[in-house]
Design a protein around this motif. Structure first.
Motif, PDB file in Angstrom:
ATOM      1  N   VAL A 186       0.880  -1.216   0.240  1.00  0.00           N
ATOM      2  CA  VAL A 186       0.403  -0.054  -0.249  1.00  0.00           C
ATOM      3  C   VAL A 186       0.881   1.664   0.269  1.00  0.00           C
ATOM      4  CG1 VAL A 186      -1.784   0.895   1.239  1.00  0.00           C
ATOM      5  CG2 VAL A 186      -1.477  -1.257   1.824  1.00  0.00           C
ATOM      6  N   SER A 187       0.951   2.422  -1.115  1.00  0.00           N
ATOM      7  CA  SER A 187       1.314   3.341  -1.063  1.00  0.00           C
ATOM      8  C   SER A 187       0.377   4.733  -0.351  1.00  0.00           C
ATOM      9  CB  SER A 187       1.771   3.938  -2.173  1.00  0.00           C
ATOM     10  OG  SER A 187       2.940   3.082  -2.867  1.00  0.00           O
ATOM     11  N   VAL A 188       0.073   5.543  -0.062  1.00  0.00           N
ATOM     12  CA  VAL A 188      -0.525   6.766   0.146  1.00  0.00           C
ATOM     13  C   VAL A 188       0.596   8.319  -0.281  1.00  0.00           C
ATOM     14  CG1 VAL A 188      -1.112   8.023   2.014  1.00  0.00           C
ATOM     15  CG2 VAL A 188      -1.210   5.855   2.708  1.00  0.00           C
ATOM     16  N   VAL A 189      -0.909   7.675  -1.254  1.00  0.00           N
ATOM     17  CA  VAL A 189      -0.970   9.008  -2.241  1.00  0.00           C
ATOM     18  C   VAL A 189      -1.963  10.249  -2.617  1.00  0.00           C
ATOM     19  CG1 VAL A 189      -0.291  10.283  -5.085  1.00  0.00           C
ATOM     20  CG2 VAL A 189       1.411   7.859  -3.947  1.00  0.00           C
ATOM     21  N   PRO A 190      -1.845  11.028  -1.593  1.00  0.00           N
ATOM     22  CA  PRO A 190      -3.124  12.115  -1.595  1.00  0.00           C
ATOM     23  C   PRO A 190      -3.326  12.612  -3.135  1.00  0.00           C
ATOM     24  CG  PRO A 190      -1.554  13.905  -0.961  1.00  0.00           C
ATOM     25  CD  PRO A 190      -0.458  11.822  -1.081  1.00  0.00           C
ATOM     26  N   CYS A 191      -4.654  12.638  -2.824  1.00  0.00           N
ATOM     27  CA  CYS A 191      -5.588  13.656  -4.221  1.00  0.00           C
ATOM     28  C   CYS A 191      -4.744  15.087  -4.066  1.00  0.00           C
ATOM     29  CB  CYS A 191      -6.673  13.993  -4.089  1.00  0.00           C
ATOM     30  SG  CYS A 191      -7.782  12.692  -4.164  1.00  0.00           S
ATOM     31  N   GLY A 192      -4.978  15.716  -5.257  1.00  0.00           N
ATOM     32  CA  GLY A 192      -4.097  17.156  -5.344  1.00  0.00           C
ATOM     33  C   GLY A 192      -5.361  18.513  -5.973  1.00  0.00           C
ATOM     34  N   VAL A 193      -4.271  19.767  -6.282  1.00  0.00           N
ATOM     35  CA  VAL A 193      -5.526  20.115  -6.200  1.00  0.00           C
ATOM     36  C   VAL A 193      -4.958  21.516  -7.120  1.00  0.00           C
ATOM     37  CG1 VAL A 193      -4.531  22.303  -4.659  1.00  0.00           C
ATOM     38  CG2 VAL A 193      -6.811  22.335  -6.324  1.00  0.00           C
ATOM     39  N   ALA A 373      -2.659  28.101   4.931  1.00  0.00           N
ATOM     40  CA  ALA A 373      -3.934  27.415   4.073  1.00  0.00           C
ATOM     41  C   ALA A 373      -3.419  27.346   3.069  1.00  0.00           C
ATOM     42  CB  ALA A 373      -5.175  27.727   4.411  1.00  0.00           C
ATOM     43  N   VAL A 374      -2.929  28.417   2.378  1.00  0.00           N
ATOM     44  CA  VAL A 374      -2.316  28.516   1.141  1.00  0.00           C
ATOM     45  C   VAL A 374      -1.189  27.441   1.427  1.00  0.00           C
ATOM     46  CG1 VAL A 374      -1.746  30.178  -0.296  1.00  0.00           C
ATOM     47  CG2 VAL A 374      -3.586  30.651   0.632  1.00  0.00           C
ATOM     48  N   SER A 375      -0.251  27.986   2.085  1.00  0.00           N
ATOM     49  CA  SER A 375       0.709  27.890   1.629  1.00  0.00           C
ATOM     50  C   SER A 375       0.699  25.716   1.893  1.00  0.00           C
ATOM     51  CB  SER A 375       1.807  28.505   3.182  1.00  0.00           C
ATOM     52  OG  SER A 375       2.227  27.626   4.290  1.00  0.00           O
ATOM     53  N   ARG A 376      -0.099  25.215   2.532  1.00  0.00           N
ATOM     54  CA  ARG A 376       0.276  24.273   3.557  1.00  0.00           C
ATOM     55  C   ARG A 376      -0.546  23.533   1.687  1.00  0.00           C
ATOM     56  NH1 ARG A 376       0.053  19.647   6.439  1.00  0.00           N
ATOM     57  NH2 ARG A 376      -1.277  18.309   6.172  1.00  0.00           N
ATOM     58  N   VAL A 377      -1.461  24.113   1.428  1.00  0.00           N
ATOM     59  CA  VAL A 377      -1.742  23.065  -0.450  1.00  0.00           C
ATOM     60  C   VAL A 377      -0.517  23.369  -1.165  1.00  0.00           C
ATOM     61  CG1 VAL A 377      -3.070  23.630  -1.625  1.00  0.00           C
ATOM     62  CG2 VAL A 377      -4.160  23.558   0.231  1.00  0.00           C
ATOM     63  N   ARG A 378       0.161  24.684  -1.050  1.00  0.00           N
ATOM     64  CA  ARG A 378       1.588  25.339  -2.807  1.00  0.00           C
ATOM     65  C   ARG A 378       2.090  23.720  -2.301  1.00  0.00           C
ATOM     66  NH1 ARG A 378       0.892  31.700  -3.247  1.00  0.00           N
ATOM     67  NH2 ARG A 378      -0.954  31.200  -4.253  1.00  0.00           N
ATOM     68  N   THR A 379       2.403  23.623  -1.224  1.00  0.00           N
ATOM     69  CA  THR A 379       3.668  22.749  -0.692  1.00  0.00           C
ATOM     70  C   THR A 379       3.679  21.506  -0.944  1.00  0.00           C
ATOM     71  OG1 THR A 379       3.682  22.993   1.620  1.00  0.00           O
ATOM     72  CG2 THR A 379       5.089  23.931   0.861  1.00  0.00           C
ATOM     73  N   ARG A 380       1.981  20.762  -0.493  1.00  0.00           N
ATOM     74  CA  ARG A 380       1.790  18.783  -0.017  1.00  0.00           C
ATOM     75  C   ARG A 380       1.130  19.159  -1.266  1.00  0.00           C
ATOM     76  NH1 ARG A 380       2.853  17.852   5.603  1.00  0.00           N
ATOM     77  NH2 ARG A 380       2.259  15.991   4.692  1.00  0.00           N
ATOM     78  N   TYR A 381       0.317  19.862  -2.640  1.00  0.00           N
ATOM     79  CA  TYR A 381      -1.145  19.280  -2.794  1.00  0.00           C
ATOM     80  C   TYR A 381      -0.751  19.698  -4.387  1.00  0.00           C
ATOM     81  CZ  TYR A 381      -2.485  17.405   1.998  1.00  0.00           C
ATOM     82  OH  TYR A 381      -2.680  16.966   2.968  1.00  0.00           O
ATOM     83  N   SER A 382       0.262  19.918  -4.593  1.00  0.00           N
ATOM     84  CA  SER A 382       0.471  20.331  -6.599  1.00  0.00           C
ATOM     85  C   SER A 382       0.122  19.349  -7.134  1.00  0.00           C
ATOM     86  CB  SER A 382       1.167  21.103  -6.780  1.00  0.00           C
ATOM     87  OG  SER A 382       2.315  20.014  -6.656  1.00  0.00           O
ATOM     88  N   TRP A 383      -0.704  19.154  -8.297  1.00  0.00           N
ATOM     89  CA  TRP A 383      -0.810  17.619  -8.767  1.00  0.00           C
ATOM     90  C   TRP A 383       0.683  16.827  -9.461  1.00  0.00           C
ATOM     91  CZ3 TRP A 383      -4.065  14.047  -8.670  1.00  0.00           C
ATOM     92  CH2 TRP A 383      -5.617  14.531  -7.990  1.00  0.00           C
ATOM     93  N   ASP A 384       1.108  18.469  -9.929  1.00  0.00           N
ATOM     94  CA  ASP A 384       3.539  17.851 -10.113  1.00  0.00           C
ATOM     95  C   ASP A 384       3.178  16.640  -9.218  1.00  0.00           C
ATOM     96  OD1 ASP A 384       4.645  16.981 -12.103  1.00  0.00           O
ATOM     97  OD2 ASP A 384       6.429  18.962 -10.647  1.00  0.00           O
TER      98      ASP A 384
END
Ligand code: UDP
Length: 411
Positions: A186-193, A373-384
């Motif tokens: 099992v790998s954990v990979v989140p969804c992105g935004v 919130a903005v900084s968390r999403v930018r560092t962790r949840y880009s689709w790249d």
């Protein structure tokens, strides 16, 4: 790398916000594009749900959608698709025999079943993402769960039958282990935004003078908890909190709002809570219009009973909006309690009302949450980043298959 995505009901080309079109459609579309941008060659196989669709439609450079016939070429509820999966699997098999992918990545249990049925005959490795688990749905929805009776067993089989599982959050890993999954597979990979679309700067929907604004975005199904968000608004008002409106996006098209049963139910909840004049239903909002809606809000509310992942909180955070979220599923990982929003227990309007008040009464704190919130999403949840992690999961899978059994599997 040649990747075959399988997404039986959730076409990357679908219009979002309807009962069966939500996060999975967004996920498959964005992940496919991001993988293609990293050089993968991606084909997304989805069920043909209209007669006039071309067989192949380009999604992006390096990514195409392929429509596979399975049952009538018409829109069907996803819970009615199971009897057509044999035909879907045959279609996949015929395609992969001609044009062999290196790896298959299936999304949702029916796709997983069809992908394993087709790929195992050809020796192609299968990665699976559940997106939602039948056992969890049954636990929370009980008799309201309209999933086919076979779902639970098919999912148990898939947990062992897929070569690798990509879970989208840590909570899902625990569920998978309970179903018998091997942790090493099992790998954990989140969804992105989509950070190009969802950002703090840009046009804003007009504000209503004198009112604070909370927004809710998502499919209008009971488990999404929009009723609790409305009840909480009533409690906020009754408790003398700031005068606040709630804008609800999702559900039917705007012209069908008057006849929609879930909207009627929610309007009755608003009337009972004494906030009929403060809740506005917008119907489905086009994706491109969502950032302006989020930017106009002081707060987003996302309080489902359960949530396999939940892309909406990421979209809100990316637009600089703190989120009141129930502490369930993916929201436990994405929203940081007291950091980028507040966690509340599920099904608890009183806790939601307290959270509304805490954030709306303290503008300095609210702005701090928004920045974090903005900084968390930018560092962790880009689709790249999500695509890079997904490619790593594929690489681990291919690597484990190329080694002799005696060397075991990679973790
Ligand atoms: N969505 C949309 N318009 C709407 C309602 C929802 O574009 O009117 C999108 C929303 O922005 C998000 C997706 O649908 O990208 C819902 O995904 P989520 O993971 O939050 O929930 P799901 O629908 O998968 O349960």
């Amino acid at each position: 790398m040649r990747v075959a995505m399988v997404s039986e009901h959730a076409s990357p080309l679908a219009v979002l916000g309807g009962v069966d079109a939500g996060g999975q459609n967004v996920h498959v579309a964005a992940l496919s594009k991001a993988l293609a941008a990293r050089g993968a060659d991606v084909v997304v196989h989805t069920r043909r749900d209209a007669a006039d669709l071309p067989q192949r439609v380009a999604l992006a450079q390096g990514a195409v959608v392929d429509h596979v016939p399975a049952g009538p070429a018409a829109t069907l509820p996803k819970d009615d698709l199971w009897p057509h999966m044999q035909e879907f699997a045959e279609g996949l098999h015929a395609r992969w025999k001609q044009d062999r992918p290196d790896v298959v990545h299936a999304h949702f249990w029916m796709s997983g079943w069809a992908a394993v049925a087709a790929a195992s005959r050809l020796g192609i490795p299968v990665t699976h993402t559940f997106h939602a688990l039948g056992v969890v749905k049954r636990r929370h929805q009980g008799e309201l769960d309209t999933s086919p009776a076979d779902r639970a067993q098919v999912e148990r089989d898939l947990v062992r039958g897929a070569d690798r599982i990509v879970a989208t959050c840590t909570d899902e890993v625990f569920e998978l282990l309970r179903l018998g999954a091997e942790r090493s597979r099992v790998s954990v990979v989140p969804c992105g935004v989509d950070l190009g679309l969802f950002s703090p700067r840009g046009p804003q929907l007009e504000r209503t003078p004198g009112l604070r604004r909370v927004v809710s975005v998502g499919r209008l199904v009971a488990r999404k908890g929009v009723g609790h968000a409305i009840e909480a608004l009533g409690l906020l008002r009754a408790g003398g909190g700031p005068d606040t409106e709630l804008l609800v996006a999702g559900g039917p098209r705007a012209e069908d709002l008057a006849t929609d049963p879930e909207v009627a139910r929610l309007r009755a909840v608003a009337a009972d809570a004494g906030v009929a004049d403060r809740v506005r239903f917008l119907g489905q909002v086009a994706r491109d219009d969502l950032p302006a809606l989020f930017r106009s809000a002081d707060l987003a509310v996302c309080v489902p009973w359960y949530e396999p992942f939940g892309i909406v909180p990421l979209e809100a955070m990316a637009c600089g909006v703190p989120v009141v979220a129930s502490a369930v599923g993916g929201l436990v990982d994405t929203v940081v309690d007291g950091g980028t929003g507040l966690h509340v227990p599920p099904r608890s309007p009183a806790a939601v009302a307290d959270a509304y008040r805490a954030v709306l009464d303290d503008e300095t704190w609210r702005r701090g949450l928004a920045r974090a919130a903005v900084s968390r999403v930018r560092t962790r949840y880009s689709w790249d980043r999500v695509a890079a992690m997904t490619l790593q999961a594929y690489a681990d899978l291919l690597d484990s298959r190329s080694r002799p059994l005696s060397q075991g599997v990679s973790s």
